[in-house]
Design a protein around this motif. Structure first.
Motif, PDB file in Angstrom:
ATOM      1  N   UNK A  31       0.829  -1.204   0.000  1.00 23.64           N
ATOM      2  CA  UNK A  31       0.000   0.000   0.000  1.00 23.64           C
ATOM      3  C   UNK A  31       0.863   1.253   0.000  1.00 23.64           C
ATOM      4  N   UNK A  32       0.222   2.385  -0.165  1.00 23.73           N
ATOM      5  CA  UNK A  32       0.934   3.651  -0.039  1.00 23.73           C
ATOM      6  C   UNK A  32       1.552   3.750   1.358  1.00 23.73           C
ATOM      7  N   UNK A  33       2.709   4.371   1.439  1.00 21.17           N
ATOM      8  CA  UNK A  33       3.367   4.514   2.732  1.00 21.17           C
ATOM      9  C   UNK A  33       4.743   5.097   2.573  1.00 21.17           C
ATOM     10  N   UNK A  34       5.351   5.422   3.693  1.00 19.44           N
ATOM     11  CA  UNK A  34       6.671   6.053   3.663  1.00 19.44           C
ATOM     12  C   UNK A  34       7.774   5.022   3.435  1.00 19.44           C
ATOM     13  N   UNK A  35       8.790   5.443   2.692  1.00 18.80           N
ATOM     14  CA  UNK A  35       9.999   4.654   2.498  1.00 18.80           C
ATOM     15  C   UNK A  35      11.179   5.464   3.031  1.00 18.80           C
ATOM     16  N   UNK A  36      12.231   4.761   3.438  1.00 20.88           N
ATOM     17  CA  UNK A  36      13.393   5.434   3.992  1.00 20.88           C
ATOM     18  C   UNK A  36      14.436   5.753   2.938  1.00 20.88           C
ATOM     19  N   UNK A  37      15.084   6.877   3.092  1.00 22.28           N
ATOM     20  CA  UNK A  37      16.189   7.272   2.212  1.00 22.28           C
ATOM     21  C   UNK A  37      17.375   7.656   3.078  1.00 22.28           C
ATOM     22  N   UNK A  38      18.531   7.080   2.767  1.00 24.69           N
ATOM     23  CA  UNK A  38      19.781   7.396   3.448  1.00 24.69           C
ATOM     24  C   UNK A  38      20.559   8.399   2.608  1.00 24.69           C
ATOM     25  N   UNK A  39      21.087   9.442   3.272  1.00 26.39           N
ATOM     26  CA  UNK A  39      21.990  10.368   2.585  1.00 26.39           C
ATOM     27  C   UNK A  39      23.287  10.489   3.371  1.00 26.39           C
ATOM     28  N   UNK A  40      24.407  10.350   2.664  1.00 29.39           N
ATOM     29  CA  UNK A  40      25.743  10.492   3.237  1.00 29.39           C
ATOM     30  C   UNK A  40      26.392  11.696   2.580  1.00 29.39           C
TER      31      UNK A  40
END
Length: 368
Positions: A31-40
């Protein structure tokens, strides 16, 4: 160059349109929902990102950054990917990092390095090709007739090969396996993915049908916990086995399948499931030493780069989720995927990213 910031972001992703389903017993599309993003980020202004695409990944990634990744990475040289890949595995000994997140730092570092040097990540990894054929990887449809209709559409759209995800019922799946071969003829490469739906006796039944129908490979009929069960299967059926997709341990576990004689077609490489791009390169080179394939699993951006970087993969996996069939945007009318051209890897276009992440969108049209 030193790492000065390690941060995570929570970004809303839409649901699949249309929604789709997998085999009996598994949930369907997320379903729709938040995903995680890593930034370095570094002290030179160059930064790298990686998407944790699984549902529920955002809070898990945020916790991992706060407790584990930021203390480990701050002050490190981001170009020492080999050292940092080993460090993540050391930390996994205590934290048991979820398999889809084990390679997220590595992917972000490859993205960062590509941006630093001004080249796509696949070129930085060495580079082998600039285009690759795509196969149509189906979701689960309602009937044999619908699968045959979907297959006709896929071939008309340029796909040269088709992989089935079916119902997870040995009797029904065998009927479909035979019907599809009869329908498309001998000239089309066909593959079958059991999505870990069977025990060994049913895996053997299905495998014999696949052998008779001359399928190119047989993928994950059982959970990949028992290498011995796969070794028995390889001794019983003639269809080549493609193994070690979801088992933990990256190239180390893949080696066990190979040593047992179970990888008769090859092993899976996957940025998301084999310890990032570095783990996948190890897997591919290990497989190459044994003269078997390392087929790239999944069709996201890191895996597009991986397809271009290694010699012993055959296809790009392009998911077909709808009927009428919609060809994936990166697949051309001849059924090929071309190598990305912008530096690094980046993030997929589409989601509503915050302004701070927009510079990382891998929209090739917008970056020309």
């Amino acid at each position: 160059m030193r790492i000065v910031e390690v941060s995570s972001w929570s970004v809303p992703f839409p649901a699949a349109d249309p929604v789709f389903r997998w085999r009996d017993g598994l949930p369907g599309s997320a379903p729709a929902g938040d995903r995680g993003i890593l930034r370095i980020s570094t002290d030179t202004g160059v930064s790298g990102v990686a998407l944790a695409g699984r549902p529920g990944s955002a809070p898990v990634l945020a916790d991992l950054v706060e407790r584990v990744l930021r203390p480990e990475l701050l002050g490190a040289d981001p170009l020492q990917r080999e050292y940092l890949w080993h460090r993540i595995w050391e930390l996994d000994r205590i934290d048991e990092i979820p398999l889809p997140l084990l390679g997220i730092v590595d992917i972000a570092l490859w993205d960062l390095a590509g941006r630093h040097y001004g080249v796509p990540a696949w070129e930085l990894m060495g580079g082998f090709r600039e285009r690759i054929p795509a196969y149509a990887s189906t979701v689960t449809f309602g009937s044999v007739d619908e699968y045959l209709d979907v297959a006709d559409q896929c071939l008309a759209l340029g796909y040269s090969a088709i992989k089935l995800h079916a119902w997870g019922d040995a009797t029904r799946d065998i009927e479909l396996i035979r019907a599809l071969r009869d329908h498309v003829g001998a000239g089309v490469s066909l593959m079958y993915d059991g999505s870990a739906g069977f025990d060994l006796p049913d895996a053997i039944r299905v495998g014999r049908a696949l052998s008779d129908a001359d399928y190119l490979w047989y993928e994950e009929p059982m959970r990949e916990f028992s290498v011995n069960a796969y070794a028995q299967l390889s001794r019983t059926v003639d269809v080549p086995l493609l193994v070690a997709e979801t088992s933990d341990g990256a190239h180390m576990n893949s080696a066990d399948f190979i040593a047992a004689g179970a990888a008769t077609f090859g092993v899976r490489a996957s940025a998301g499931l084999r310890g990032g791009l570095t783990g996948s390169l190890r897997t591919a080179h290990l497989a190459d030493a044994f003269r078997i394939r390392a087929e790239v699993h999944g069709g996201d951006l890191p895996n597009r780069h991986l397809c271009m970087a290694i010699s012993n993969t055959t296809y790009y996996e392009s998911l077909v989720t709808s009927n009428p069939v919609r060809r994936e945007a990166c697949v051309d009318a001849d059924g090929f995927v071309s190598a990305p051209r912008i530096p690094g890897i980046g993030l997929p276009a589409g989601p509503a990213y915050p302004d701070e992440l927009r510079q990382h969108i891998a929209d090739e049209d917008a970056n020309r």
